[in-house]
Design a protein around this motif. Sequence first.
Motif, PDB file in Angstrom:
ATOM      1  N   ALA A 343       0.739  -1.166   0.064  1.00  0.00           N
ATOM      2  CA  ALA A 343      -0.051   0.102  -0.059  1.00  0.00           C
ATOM      3  C   ALA A 343       0.771   1.089   0.145  1.00  0.00           C
ATOM      4  O   ALA A 343       0.405   2.278  -0.516  1.00  0.00           O
ATOM      5  CB  ALA A 343      -1.015   0.137   1.358  1.00  0.00           C
ATOM      6  N   THR A 344       2.023   1.299   0.616  1.00  0.00           N
ATOM      7  CA  THR A 344       2.832   2.243   0.524  1.00  0.00           C
ATOM      8  C   THR A 344       3.532   2.684  -0.721  1.00  0.00           C
ATOM      9  O   THR A 344       4.081   3.767  -0.859  1.00  0.00           O
ATOM     10  CB  THR A 344       3.911   2.246   1.732  1.00  0.00           C
ATOM     11  N   GLY A 345       3.523   1.651  -1.353  1.00  0.00           N
ATOM     12  CA  GLY A 345       4.489   1.768  -2.510  1.00  0.00           C
ATOM     13  C   GLY A 345       6.025   1.663  -2.087  1.00  0.00           C
ATOM     14  O   GLY A 345       6.248   1.679  -1.155  1.00  0.00           O
ATOM     15  N   PRO A 346       7.022   1.757  -3.172  1.00  0.00           N
ATOM     16  CA  PRO A 346       8.402   1.588  -2.934  1.00  0.00           C
ATOM     17  C   PRO A 346       9.257   2.626  -2.352  1.00  0.00           C
ATOM     18  O   PRO A 346      10.024   3.122  -2.799  1.00  0.00           O
ATOM     19  CB  PRO A 346       8.886   1.313  -4.328  1.00  0.00           C
ATOM     20  N   TYR A 347       8.406   3.266  -1.551  1.00  0.00           N
ATOM     21  CA  TYR A 347       8.927   4.617  -0.488  1.00  0.00           C
ATOM     22  C   TYR A 347       9.030   4.277   0.885  1.00  0.00           C
ATOM     23  O   TYR A 347       8.429   3.488   1.402  1.00  0.00           O
ATOM     24  CB  TYR A 347       7.776   5.664  -0.759  1.00  0.00           C
ATOM     25  N   ASN A 348      10.155   5.079   1.456  1.00  0.00           N
ATOM     26  CA  ASN A 348      10.402   5.013   2.617  1.00  0.00           C
ATOM     27  C   ASN A 348       9.626   5.957   3.379  1.00  0.00           C
ATOM     28  O   ASN A 348       9.739   7.469   3.213  1.00  0.00           O
ATOM     29  CB  ASN A 348      11.758   5.474   2.725  1.00  0.00           C
ATOM     30  N   ILE A 349       8.510   5.663   4.267  1.00  0.00           N
ATOM     31  CA  ILE A 349       7.764   6.599   4.694  1.00  0.00           C
ATOM     32  C   ILE A 349       8.045   6.353   6.472  1.00  0.00           C
ATOM     33  O   ILE A 349       7.583   5.127   6.906  1.00  0.00           O
ATOM     34  CB  ILE A 349       6.405   6.359   4.437  1.00  0.00           C
ATOM     35  N   PRO A 350       8.065   7.406   7.280  1.00  0.00           N
ATOM     36  CA  PRO A 350       8.286   6.927   8.756  1.00  0.00           C
ATOM     37  C   PRO A 350       6.888   6.515   9.285  1.00  0.00           C
ATOM     38  O   PRO A 350       7.272   6.190  10.415  1.00  0.00           O
ATOM     39  CB  PRO A 350       8.945   8.492   9.129  1.00  0.00           C
ATOM     40  N   HIS A 351       5.970   7.339   9.104  1.00  0.00           N
ATOM     41  CA  HIS A 351       4.757   6.982   9.731  1.00  0.00           C
ATOM     42  C   HIS A 351       3.765   6.215   8.808  1.00  0.00           C
ATOM     43  O   HIS A 351       3.428   7.129   7.861  1.00  0.00           O
ATOM     44  CB  HIS A 351       4.179   8.419  10.466  1.00  0.00           C
ATOM     45  N   VAL A 352       3.287   5.140   9.066  1.00  0.00           N
ATOM     46  CA  VAL A 352       2.206   4.730   8.387  1.00  0.00           C
ATOM     47  C   VAL A 352       1.185   4.087   8.927  1.00  0.00           C
ATOM     48  O   VAL A 352       1.512   3.304   9.913  1.00  0.00           O
ATOM     49  CB  VAL A 352       3.115   3.446   7.588  1.00  0.00           C
ATOM     50  N   GLN A 376      -4.122  -2.169  -7.612  1.00  0.00           N
ATOM     51  CA  GLN A 376      -4.975  -1.125  -7.128  1.00  0.00           C
ATOM     52  C   GLN A 376      -4.468  -0.098  -6.398  1.00  0.00           C
ATOM     53  O   GLN A 376      -4.707   1.004  -6.534  1.00  0.00           O
ATOM     54  CB  GLN A 376      -6.350  -1.955  -6.566  1.00  0.00           C
ATOM     55  N   VAL A 377      -3.365  -0.580  -5.630  1.00  0.00           N
ATOM     56  CA  VAL A 377      -3.022   0.411  -4.612  1.00  0.00           C
ATOM     57  C   VAL A 377      -1.911   1.163  -5.374  1.00  0.00           C
ATOM     58  O   VAL A 377      -1.929   2.427  -4.938  1.00  0.00           O
ATOM     59  CB  VAL A 377      -2.322  -0.218  -3.149  1.00  0.00           C
ATOM     60  N   CYS A 378      -1.436   0.577  -6.234  1.00  0.00           N
ATOM     61  CA  CYS A 378      -0.343   1.538  -6.950  1.00  0.00           C
ATOM     62  C   CYS A 378      -1.122   2.441  -7.819  1.00  0.00           C
ATOM     63  O   CYS A 378      -0.450   3.749  -7.973  1.00  0.00           O
ATOM     64  CB  CYS A 378       0.280   0.567  -8.265  1.00  0.00           C
ATOM     65  N   MET A 455       6.077  -1.679  -6.819  1.00  0.00           N
ATOM     66  CA  MET A 455       6.718  -2.941  -6.355  1.00  0.00           C
ATOM     67  C   MET A 455       5.817  -3.926  -6.388  1.00  0.00           C
ATOM     68  O   MET A 455       4.681  -3.921  -6.067  1.00  0.00           O
ATOM     69  CB  MET A 455       7.340  -2.735  -4.964  1.00  0.00           C
ATOM     70  N   GLN A 456       6.023  -5.094  -6.854  1.00  0.00           N
ATOM     71  CA  GLN A 456       5.136  -6.315  -7.164  1.00  0.00           C
ATOM     72  C   GLN A 456       6.077  -7.597  -6.571  1.00  0.00           C
ATOM     73  O   GLN A 456       7.058  -7.588  -7.078  1.00  0.00           O
ATOM     74  CB  GLN A 456       4.858  -6.510  -8.547  1.00  0.00           C
ATOM     75  N   PRO A 733       4.733  -7.986 -12.537  1.00  0.00           N
ATOM     76  CA  PRO A 733       5.171  -6.888 -12.359  1.00  0.00           C
ATOM     77  C   PRO A 733       5.041  -5.954 -13.763  1.00  0.00           C
ATOM     78  O   PRO A 733       4.893  -4.674 -13.629  1.00  0.00           O
ATOM     79  CB  PRO A 733       6.565  -6.937 -12.163  1.00  0.00           C
ATOM     80  N   SER A 734       4.985  -6.757 -14.780  1.00  0.00           N
ATOM     81  CA  SER A 734       4.969  -5.966 -16.144  1.00  0.00           C
ATOM     82  C   SER A 734       3.790  -5.223 -16.308  1.00  0.00           C
ATOM     83  O   SER A 734       3.387  -4.435 -17.198  1.00  0.00           O
ATOM     84  CB  SER A 734       5.212  -6.948 -17.121  1.00  0.00           C
ATOM     85  N   MET A 735       2.973  -5.288 -15.398  1.00  0.00           N
ATOM     86  CA  MET A 735       1.548  -4.672 -15.441  1.00  0.00           C
ATOM     87  C   MET A 735       1.244  -3.606 -14.544  1.00  0.00           C
ATOM     88  O   MET A 735       0.557  -2.541 -14.710  1.00  0.00           O
ATOM     89  CB  MET A 735       0.298  -5.492 -15.452  1.00  0.00           C
ATOM     90  N   THR A 736       1.841  -3.737 -13.665  1.00  0.00           N
ATOM     91  CA  THR A 736       1.215  -3.018 -12.171  1.00  0.00           C
ATOM     92  C   THR A 736       1.320  -1.650 -12.368  1.00  0.00           C
ATOM     93  O   THR A 736       0.244  -1.006 -11.763  1.00  0.00           O
ATOM     94  CB  THR A 736       2.222  -3.579 -10.983  1.00  0.00           C
ATOM     95  N   SER A 737       2.147  -0.781 -12.593  1.00  0.00           N
ATOM     96  CA  SER A 737       2.251   0.382 -12.729  1.00  0.00           C
ATOM     97  C   SER A 737       1.887   1.249 -13.969  1.00  0.00           C
ATOM     98  O   SER A 737       1.679   2.582 -13.927  1.00  0.00           O
ATOM     99  CB  SER A 737       3.719   1.039 -12.306  1.00  0.00           C
ATOM    100  N   ILE A 738       1.278   0.446 -15.158  1.00  0.00           N
ATOM    101  CA  ILE A 738       1.080   1.434 -16.216  1.00  0.00           C
ATOM    102  C   ILE A 738      -0.468   2.085 -16.203  1.00  0.00           C
ATOM    103  O   ILE A 738      -0.438   3.195 -16.377  1.00  0.00           O
ATOM    104  CB  ILE A 738       1.194   0.411 -17.365  1.00  0.00           C
ATOM    105  N   PRO A 739      -1.507   1.540 -15.349  1.00  0.00           N
ATOM    106  CA  PRO A 739      -2.612   2.417 -15.395  1.00  0.00           C
ATOM    107  C   PRO A 739      -2.276   3.522 -14.489  1.00  0.00           C
ATOM    108  O   PRO A 739      -2.660   4.837 -14.830  1.00  0.00           O
ATOM    109  CB  PRO A 739      -3.519   1.553 -14.351  1.00  0.00           C
ATOM    110  N   ALA A 740      -1.445   3.651 -13.393  1.00  0.00           N
ATOM    111  CA  ALA A 740      -0.830   4.960 -12.714  1.00  0.00           C
ATOM    112  C   ALA A 740      -0.072   5.796 -13.521  1.00  0.00           C
ATOM    113  O   ALA A 740      -0.294   7.095 -13.682  1.00  0.00           O
ATOM    114  CB  ALA A 740      -0.024   4.623 -11.476  1.00  0.00           C
ATOM    115  N   ALA A 741       0.707   5.538 -14.718  1.00  0.00           N
ATOM    116  CA  ALA A 741       1.439   6.188 -15.362  1.00  0.00           C
ATOM    117  C   ALA A 741       0.568   6.813 -16.370  1.00  0.00           C
ATOM    118  O   ALA A 741       0.732   7.935 -16.917  1.00  0.00           O
ATOM    119  CB  ALA A 741       2.576   5.357 -16.366  1.00  0.00           C
ATOM    120  N   ILE A 742      -0.464   6.279 -16.758  1.00  0.00           N
ATOM    121  CA  ILE A 742      -1.524   6.823 -17.802  1.00  0.00           C
ATOM    122  C   ILE A 742      -2.368   7.747 -17.021  1.00  0.00           C
ATOM    123  O   ILE A 742      -2.415   9.048 -17.397  1.00  0.00           O
ATOM    124  CB  ILE A 742      -2.266   5.737 -18.553  1.00  0.00           C
ATOM    125  N   ALA A 743      -2.752   7.589 -15.855  1.00  0.00           N
ATOM    126  CA  ALA A 743      -3.467   8.470 -15.100  1.00  0.00           C
ATOM    127  C   ALA A 743      -2.866   9.745 -14.851  1.00  0.00           C
ATOM    128  O   ALA A 743      -3.090  10.841 -14.816  1.00  0.00           O
ATOM    129  CB  ALA A 743      -3.902   7.909 -13.774  1.00  0.00           C
TER     130      ALA A 743
END
Lengths: 771, 157, 288
Positions: A343-352, A376-378, A455-456, A733-743
């Motif tokens: 849900a966070t994505g490939p990011y370093n987040i101190p508070h989740v 979906q979360v991506c 990240m998948q 993984p080849s599919m995960t981020s393309i909808p977000a990229a298009i959005a």
Amino acid sequence: MSNAQKKEESFQPGYKIIGKPLARHDAWDKVFGKTIYADDFVLPGMLYAKVKRSEYPAANILSIDTSEAENLPGVKAVMTAKDVPNNETITRFGQTHSVGGFEGLYRVLADKKVRFMGEAVAIIAADTERIAKEALKLIKVKYEPLPGVYDPLEAMKPSAYQVGEGESNVICGYKVRKGDVEKGFAQSDVIIENTYRVPPQDHAYIEPESGVAWTGDDGVINIRVCTQVIEHYREIAEVMGLPHNKVRVIGSMIGGGFGGKEDITVESYLALLTWKTNRPVKLTYTREESILSHSKRHPYVLKYRTGATKDGKLMAMEAELISDAGAYVYLSPWVLLYSTVCATGPYNIPHVKVDSRSVLTNNTFSSAFRCFGAIQVCFAYESQMDELARSLNLSPIEIRKKNYLKKGKALATGRVLDHYVAFPETAEKALEVLGEKSKPESPYEKIGQGIASSMQSYGRMVFLHDTSRSYVSIELDGSVIVRCGVQDLGGGQASSLAHITAEVLGVPMEDVRVYIADTDLTPLAGTTTASRQLYMSGNATLKAANEIKKSLLIKAAEILGKRAKNLDLLDKKAVVIDETSTSIPLTDVISACASEGIPLYNVAQFNAPFRELIDFKTGQGQVFPDFTFGTHGAEVSIDTETGKIKILKLIASYDVGRAINRLSAEGQLEGGTIQGVGYAIMEDVILEKGVTLTPSYSEYLVPTSLDVVDVDKVMIESGGGIGPFGAKGIGEPSMTSIPAAIANAVCDALGVRIFDLPLTPERIVNALKKS
Amino acid sequence: MKTYLIEIKLNGELKKVEVTAQETLLEVLRDKLGATDVKDGCSKGDCGACAVLLDGKAVNSCLTLALQANGKEVTTLRGIGNEKKPHPIQNSFIKHGAVQCGFCTAGMVVIAKAFLDQNQNPSRQEIREAISGNLCRCTGYEKIIDAIQNMALESKS
Amino acid sequence: MGELEYLIPKDFEEIFSAIEKTKGLAKFIAGGTNIIPYMRVETMSPELLIDLNGLEDLKYIREENGTITIGALTTISDIVASEVIRNKSQILHSAANNLGSPLIRNRATIGGNLADASPAADMAPPLLALEASIHTKRGEVEGREIPLDKFFVGPNKTVLAEDELITQIRFPIPKDSARGIFIKLGLRNSMTISVVSIAVIIDMDGQVCQKARVALGAVAPTIIRAFNVESKLEGEEINENIIQECADIVKEEISPISDIRASAEYRRLASSVMLKRAIQQVLKGEGL
């Protein structure tokens, strides 16, 4: 490209076959029309089956009268719930831990109540398909329609219509807690809060569900079916009240799976009908039946709240994820877990803080679909990143670079990433390829560019004791046999095993014969899901082949008077490394071994490293063996007056670990990207109060060749995967981020964000109107 | 059931078969004539998996009555090439990785052949138009277009 | 439908005597691209199928005396391939090239497309704009000539009698000064049912519009002519104001529905946009 890590398995500095664009060996059969797909298989005396399906999404069944159907000449069996030995079975996930909520009810035929439109109520077998179709009409079912519930947010309320029988509509939930989000938000200069919605997606494989079953002389029920999971034989045996060794599932070459053939589809119906009639039976779904009744990708409501400092450093993320499980549990708990961990994505987040729930409704049931909850979360987290960037006046790549995870850093679930993490590398390369923005060709056209990173996971969840077995043997003439339960859904699963074996044993790929997917005759390799086959059966095959290689080299060393560790197998010979002119033909070595009774076969089991189940209170734990990281880029042109989108550029920039078969790896990147484009701009299983309004390929639209462009591919081979030769799983993984990229590209073009998929012309026009 | 005897030339071989009025060419090819290389993806012309050549023209066999093929030549994937005598299109599909699950392949090869017989120098966009009635869910179309384009180029040299 | 019968007559006599005998239970089949799907879901359950493909002489495209005549059994792909059509009625070529898919175009016929009378049929808007007429043949009585704008009466309903067969579609070749365009808006770029389609032909005399024909599809129970838009344009010097007025008028002339593809509101908006663009492009000199 980073250098390949030294692998113990290979004595060679380079690879002979791995990485070369070789033709997949199953491909020749397909191009000549020789492959026997599920519906191509016929047996003498075969009957044809049809399924009677519910006409309501929610209703009590008052009565079922099958007498007229049974009396139709040519009808050999009509069965309802009462005729099924065990109509209901509970599937438990995980072996040693009993955890509530991870029990899925599998019901073969509806009994007193129907939960979704298209639920199977009765099955028929007849001499011809035409008679079976006629008989369907003669089955009289009396329904008492019930109100039902169709919105997961409604279904969550305590007063909601109960989809199941006496249990809450909320199937399960997870939490992730890291730090203190309120503190994090207090430290944020900007907070972005949005609710995203994504629709059900149909797998739309060109091959509909299909299979043939027959009873063997010994009473074994044989089912030949296009399935990603032959191991359902155990469940089917339980349905039939038979011991596990009396049900055999043979997996045919699959005409597309994507997760839609991961659950039981036709198998139980076939088992029942062949058992009842003692005749072979075939069942093939029509396209309409497939869309109506098989699993869908989970629709989600995703509420995200993300806070960052004015420099773009992420401080806090709070997410509420609600998935619509539809009418039955199936794989919802697992899909939700994937979403929660990613849900966070490939990011370093101190508070989740993540809270997720999966809820039953009277919609078609949701289950596995390529990317399994991560896509979906991506869409949500990558839209949020761009929204933050916009409000902070940073570029999309700038804000991401400030926050990307790195090797050695941990996810919010506490799992430390111990291999190379291809950020910002894949994003920078994607941007490079994206290049200058194209110029619009008319005044009403707007161009936008967007990227999205993801990240998948690949490999199944680590508390599942995942294993895979493979058998490799070498014949006296040097030809090789591999027997492995792997199910091939067209992603080269079987063929990769031939590659690996050929590489290890130093023989040409044509000399390797792979037998797959037979629960009686091939060692079980586990499911073809979770992008795990290359990792699992690949490693098992690697292990088995290496055992044989070891024996051969020891014998060759004896014969040549050299040390085994200075020898290798190459071009059907045992050779001295660095002195390859000194060699013996492989067949000589084999003869020598055979005459001494040295085994030239090996069954190897590869165990995925096991980790304990996650702590459900905090969501801390490993969950997945590894992840594939990558970035998609897109450029779109939008007609601002009609809202129509034109795709101009597509970029897939991914770390594949190692491309065992280059053409296959590219094929995954291309296919995954285009399937993601469909999800982004045109695919939607439209349900109105549980009724499917997109019954065929005329209404449910998938991309045609004219809707997409070529995909620019950047394949990074870090060697950092845990699959053979450092490969990572790439199927999902080849599919995960393309909808977000298009959005993101759409938002870049229009200056306004749309929070729902698909991005239809009408949604775009409405968004522009509002702004 | 009222049946009719029809005659079709299937991949060069004369075949006689009894059919009903409503049986489609697709059904008869698959169920009565053993031509299981022709695939059924949707039965209503939305996917192109069932494409065959009917007197040389590429059509959806699910949208053609068997009776309407009477006296005509039907060519399917197996009639275009086989392992003893592969057609260059088939070699090209393999060489370029255009086959994943393979279910759309028969229809794609059929339309490719019909198209290339008429167009020896197609652009990528023209190829996209030619295959726009054939759905593929696995490949994203790219390697199929590569295969068709390169076959055209190769057969010129 | 157990005893469905099939006939492939060689001439009209055979056809009409068969129709007489079966009294309303016979259906024509040409390309089959609509009929076969209807039979599959039992929207249509005839007792006799009369295959028109035996009428070889209904396949032609001719140019004679300033008129183009197209035989009813001409396939859509033959229309796409026709030089005559491409040169003399570009908008018809354009519509034909966007119908269904290349595979469907090889079987679908122009007669079949019109007889099916889908409110979203692609061949009808250009033919309406071209002021086409349909020629028929009947069993008992003389065939007739039906102007296309009198042909459609409702969704999938035409004025054709049970025993009436389309033989030919005919339209006058537009003047050299005429320009036209066909635009189709669908949710994807192939195999897509129109959300809105529009055909516009304008005949200019200098700056003044002599004649305008505007036809829209998928926005009413049948394909329609936008008569008010046409009147607005005719006799006017077309400028941006006029074009905007037409864009407003067309919204009132159509009666779109909301369905899974689009809402009525969106169809109104899209019609308006497409009309504007069609006129602008035609004025720029888009060919006919």
